[in-house]
Write an enzyme that holds these catalytic residues in place. Structure first.
Site, mmCIF file in Angstrom:
data_model
loop_
_atom_site.group_PDB
_atom_site.id
_atom_site.type_symbol
_atom_site.label_atom_id
_atom_site.label_comp_id
_atom_site.label_asym_id
_atom_site.label_seq_id
_atom_site.Cartn_x
_atom_site.Cartn_y
_atom_site.Cartn_z
ATOM 1 N N ASP A 253 -44.716 -89.729 -70.444
ATOM 2 C CA ASP A 253 -45.866 -90.261 -71.162
ATOM 3 C C ASP A 253 -45.398 -91.236 -72.257
ATOM 4 O O ASP A 253 -44.632 -92.145 -71.976
ATOM 5 C CB ASP A 253 -46.700 -89.090 -71.719
ATOM 6 N N HIS B 173 -50.759 -84.499 -64.693
ATOM 7 C CA HIS B 173 -49.960 -85.321 -65.596
ATOM 8 C C HIS B 173 -48.773 -84.564 -66.191
ATOM 9 O O HIS B 173 -47.706 -85.145 -66.395
ATOM 10 C CB HIS B 173 -50.860 -85.839 -66.722
#
Length: 297
Positions: A110, A278
């Site tokens: 991320d 994610h």
């Protein structure tokens, strides 16, 4: 901090002064140095399901990024430069040099992956190998935003709004915002994939106003100075010379597959999807470890 569970038994804790302020970092294991860099809205705790295995073969270094976790939050600048991925990369380099590591491998997730690829672009020859988890380049992300992408990635524009709007909105109920974000980006769309002890760490870190502002500054930098840095590198043909591995969740934020967007930056590129949302290091740690084992050696 003392009331939170210790998820890294056997690791050492350090506070290291850098150009971005004090960075909190955990270290453990022996071998070639491996830097693990977390993303938003988490902390270095997010690696707790993969770090022990990696520490069997590497010297693992796990910082909290500037403005996240137990690290200091730099004072915001008018141009958001203190939260640029270039500034974060410079702070990570200073931290690694303080620990005695001039060359190292990196795995970033991320926002941490954005700081990691910027570090590799700005410091040719320093990064031995680079693994990027569930992101596409900042420049391609901003240039590709359409209706579907805007709805899916609403936080990119929301958090980048001028101070104090997003800070005020989040500050009314920061734990609601944090839990919603964690749940909505996970594969099952709930908090079941996370260790409750890890969630307690994330909640404690995200509750302070200076860290909420830091997260917003991170995204403001992403919409301005980080984008400009990527565009300049594309125009100049600058690339990461090290081998690059891209992993993405098949239910993550770049589920269509980001390899094409990385080719202009990474001529030595490989990648594959992971069956995950994610947060793949917490949702599918064994699959991530299998992919990293072959890449890191």
């Amino acid at each position: 901090m003392a009331e939170l569970a210790e998820l890294y038994p056997g690791f050492e804790a350090h506070n290291i002064d850098t150009p971005a302020g004090r960075i909190f970092v955990r270290t453990g294991g022996e071998g070639r140095p491996l830097l693990l860099v977390h993303g938003f809205p988490q902390t270095g705790v997010m690696w707790h399901r993969v770090a022990p295995a990696l520490a069997k073969t590497h010297r693992v270094i796990i910082p909290d990024l500037p403005g996240y976790g137990w690290s200091a939050a730099p004072e915001p600048g008018k141009d958001h430069a203190p939260y640029s991925k270039r500034a974060m990369g410079e702070a990570l380099v200073a931290m690694m040099e303080h620990l005695g590591h001039a060359h190292f491998a990196i795995v970033g997730h991320d926002r941490g992956a954005r700081a990691s690829y910027r570090l590799a672009l700005d410091n040719v020859g320093r990064v031995d190998r680079l693994a990027l988890l569930d992101i596409a380049p900042t420049v391609s992300t901003w240039h590709a935003i359409d209706r579907s992408r805007a709805l899916k990635s609403y936080h990119w524009s929301f958090l980048a709004q001028p101070h104090p709007f997003p800070e005020t909105m989040i500050g009314k109920d920061p734990l609601y915002f944090l839990d919603w974000t964690l749940a909505s980006w996970s594969g099952p769309k709930n908090l079941s994939v996370f260790d409750p002890r890890a969630i307690a760490h994330y909640r404690a870190a995200f509750s302070s106003p200076d860290h909420i502002r830091a997260a917003c500054e991170d995204y403001r930098a992403g919409a301005t100075i980080d984008l400009a840095h990527d565009e300049a590198d594309l125009a100049a043909g600058r690339v990461m010379e090290c081998p690059v591995l891209v992993l993405w969740g098949d239910h993550g934020s770049v589920s269509t597959g980001p390899l094409e967007s990385w080719r202009p930056f990474a001529p030595r590129l490989q990648g594959a999807p992971i069956h995950s949302g994610h947060y793949m290091c917490e949702e599918a740690p064994e699959a991530v470890l299998a992919a990293l084992k072959g890449f890191l050696g």
